[in-house]
Design an enzyme around this catalytic site. Structure first.
Site, PDB file in Angstrom:
ATOM      1  N   CYS A  50       0.861  -1.180   0.000  1.00  0.00           N
ATOM      2  CA  CYS A  50       0.000   0.000   0.000  1.00  0.00           C
ATOM      3  C   CYS A  50       0.899   1.232   0.000  1.00  0.00           C
ATOM      4  O   CYS A  50       1.607   1.480   0.966  1.00  0.00           O
ATOM      5  CB  CYS A  50      -0.900  -0.005   1.235  1.00  0.00           C
ATOM      6  SG  CYS A  50      -1.976   1.447   1.388  1.00  0.00           S
ATOM      7  N   HIS A  51       0.877   1.988  -1.106  1.00  0.00           N
ATOM      8  CA  HIS A  51       1.769   3.145  -1.155  1.00  0.00           C
ATOM      9  C   HIS A  51       1.190   4.345  -1.893  1.00  0.00           C
ATOM     10  O   HIS A  51       1.720   5.446  -1.777  1.00  0.00           O
ATOM     11  CB  HIS A  51       3.086   2.751  -1.831  1.00  0.00           C
ATOM     12  CG  HIS A  51       2.971   2.644  -3.327  1.00  0.00           C
ATOM     13  ND1 HIS A  51       2.452   1.541  -3.947  1.00  0.00           N
ATOM     14  CD2 HIS A  51       3.290   3.526  -4.308  1.00  0.00           C
ATOM     15  CE1 HIS A  51       2.461   1.741  -5.263  1.00  0.00           C
ATOM     16  NE2 HIS A  51       2.958   2.925  -5.503  1.00  0.00           N
ATOM     17  N   ARG A  52       0.104   4.171  -2.657  1.00  0.00           N
ATOM     18  CA  ARG A  52      -0.384   5.284  -3.468  1.00  0.00           C
ATOM     19  C   ARG A  52      -0.968   6.389  -2.588  1.00  0.00           C
ATOM     20  O   ARG A  52      -1.660   6.116  -1.601  1.00  0.00           O
ATOM     21  CB  ARG A  52      -1.431   4.805  -4.477  1.00  0.00           C
ATOM     22  CG  ARG A  52      -0.844   3.989  -5.607  1.00  0.00           C
ATOM     23  CD  ARG A  52      -1.852   3.762  -6.715  1.00  0.00           C
ATOM     24  NE  ARG A  52      -1.284   2.969  -7.784  1.00  0.00           N
ATOM     25  CZ  ARG A  52      -0.614   3.462  -8.817  1.00  0.00           C
ATOM     26  NH1 ARG A  52      -0.436   4.769  -8.918  1.00  0.00           N
ATOM     27  NH2 ARG A  52      -0.138   2.667  -9.757  1.00  0.00           N
ATOM     28  N   ARG A 102       6.348   6.198   3.065  1.00  0.00           N
ATOM     29  CA  ARG A 102       5.234   7.147   3.162  1.00  0.00           C
ATOM     30  C   ARG A 102       4.074   6.542   3.949  1.00  0.00           C
ATOM     31  O   ARG A 102       3.433   7.233   4.758  1.00  0.00           O
ATOM     32  CB  ARG A 102       4.747   7.546   1.767  1.00  0.00           C
ATOM     33  CG  ARG A 102       3.549   8.508   1.813  1.00  0.00           C
ATOM     34  CD  ARG A 102       3.242   9.108   0.466  1.00  0.00           C
ATOM     35  NE  ARG A 102       2.889   8.095  -0.513  1.00  0.00           N
ATOM     36  CZ  ARG A 102       3.280   8.131  -1.785  1.00  0.00           C
ATOM     37  NH1 ARG A 102       4.070   9.093  -2.208  1.00  0.00           N
ATOM     38  NH2 ARG A 102       2.912   7.202  -2.626  1.00  0.00           N
ATOM     39  N   ASP A 157      -2.137  -1.878  -4.116  1.00  0.00           N
ATOM     40  CA  ASP A 157      -2.549  -0.742  -4.947  1.00  0.00           C
ATOM     41  C   ASP A 157      -1.490  -0.440  -6.001  1.00  0.00           C
ATOM     42  O   ASP A 157      -1.529   0.591  -6.667  1.00  0.00           O
ATOM     43  CB  ASP A 157      -2.856   0.495  -4.099  1.00  0.00           C
ATOM     44  CG  ASP A 157      -1.679   0.976  -3.254  1.00  0.00           C
ATOM     45  OD1 ASP A 157      -0.561   0.425  -3.404  1.00  0.00           O
ATOM     46  OD2 ASP A 157      -1.879   1.897  -2.437  1.00  0.00           O
TER      47      ASP A 157
END
Length: 366
Positions: free
Chosen positions: A211-213, A246, A286
């Site tokens: 999950c990074h977007r 992030r 994602d």
């Protein structure tokens, strides 16, 4: 007199681009050895963490960057502007026959803009992808670069059709997916770098997630929804989540705590990630690239978005879009056993995309 070698200036900056550039750099090696090609590799520095950048150059045998701009962090405008400022004199200095750019990052956009304004030809690997969601920065980047490009290398027929619908028909080539080239080339090496024993993971006995977007990490409600869905998945099997920097920062900011069955680990190398992907029960992600890798390895994918650029994986029944809804995540997990019995047609070429790209770049230039 020997003809002047073709100059290709490649611009990379982010993890997915390193992977794609590895395949094309390998395909360029014979022409470089014969002095038919001069290859200048520029790393913008967009990914500057050791696990996000340097490790990839080491594992994938990517030639060291000739130039590292060291630009990382900051907002989209500041980052893209700084890249433009430093790329322009490099392009003027080298006057490349092609500025080769990959994917859909700020590095992609900066390379395309700088080259086009200096009237140097632009070649775009992974052209024609569309999510049709203009709220995604990546969508803006890929659309703009496609309209600036002189050679557009498409991974799928859907990508070719997208460009045609936007009036882009010249210089468009269906070459297949360089990510498939890489997945095939590194499959055996990935098995030798397995982390499954370290984490006590059995083949098919765990879920893998990423999950990074920004659309997920920067929205507290979406981030909480995803982690609630991962908690439901953890009732069935452990969830392994290599955590993007992030995402880690936003979790701390928003007070998001993982379920005990969701195991957060540091980002892993590409080869270790391939092995984790290939042996997972299912993948929840994602990431665009990981959706494809799941398909390459015959692993069901659950995409934590409302749309995908890789629509053919959804049509084939191997990818399910669930957004950030916990209940939809749980429902998709229940269907993963059925998914494994579906046909899996060849969608991404036959593993020679990089060679075809190099042939097209050198066509008419030698």
């Amino acid at each position: 007199m020997n003809p002047k070698p073709t100059c290709i200036l490649t611009v990379v900056g982010a993890r997915p681009q390193f992977i794609k550039a590895a395949a094309v750099a390998r395909a360029l090696e014979p022409a470089i050895a014969e002095k038919r090609v001069r290859h200048v590799l520029v790393h913008t520095g967009q990914h500057y963490d050791q696990n996000m950048s340097e490790l990839f150059f080491e594992q994938l045998d990517i030639p060291r960057a000739d130039i590292n701009l060291g630009i990382g962090g900051g907002g989209h405008g500041r980052m893209t502007g700084a890249m433009l400022e430093q790329l322009e004199p490099l392009i003027e200095q080298h006057r490349p026959d092609w500025v080769l750019t990959y994917g859909d990052t700020n590095s992609t956009l900066a390379a395309g803009l700088a080259a086009a304004k200096l009237h140097r030809p632009v070649a775009h690997v992974e052209a024609g992808l569309r999510s049709f969601n203009r709220r995604m920065p990546e969508e803006i980047n890929r659309v703009l670069v496609d309209h600036l490009s002189d050679r557009l290398f498409c991974p799928t027929t859907a990508a070719v059709d997208n460009l045609s619908q936007e009036g882009i028909r010249e210089g468009v080539h269906l070459v297949g997916d360089v990510m498939y080239d890489v997945a095939l080339f590194y499959r055996d090496r990935a098995a030798s770098r397995s982390l499954r024993a370290r984490f006590g993971l059995e083949v098919g006995g765990y879920f893998l997630s990423t999950c990074h977007r920004a659309e997920n990490t920067d929205d507290p409600s979406r981030l909480r929804g995803i982690f609630a869905g991962l908690a439901l998945a953890a009732r069935e099997a452990p969830v392994v989540l290599p955590l993007h920097p992030r995402t880690r920062a936003r979790m701390a900011e928003f007070g998001v705590k993982p379920d005990p069955g969701v195991h957060l680990i540091e980002p892993v190398g590409y080869l270790e990630m391939l092995d984790l992907e290939a042996h997972a029960r299912a993948i929840l992600t994602d990431s665009g690239g990981i959706q494809k890798e799941a398909y390459f390895y015959g692993v069901p994918c659950i995409t934590l978005r409302t749309e995908t650029e890789w629509v053919e994986t959804v049509s084939a029944g191997w990818n399910t879009l669930v957004d950030a809804h916990p209940e939809r995540i749980a429902e998709a997990i229940e269907c993963t056993s059925e998914t494994r019995h579906r046909p899996r047609p060849e969608l991404y070429g036959c593993g020679d995309a990089a060679r075809r790209i190099v042939d097209l770049l050198l066509e008419g230039k030698e």
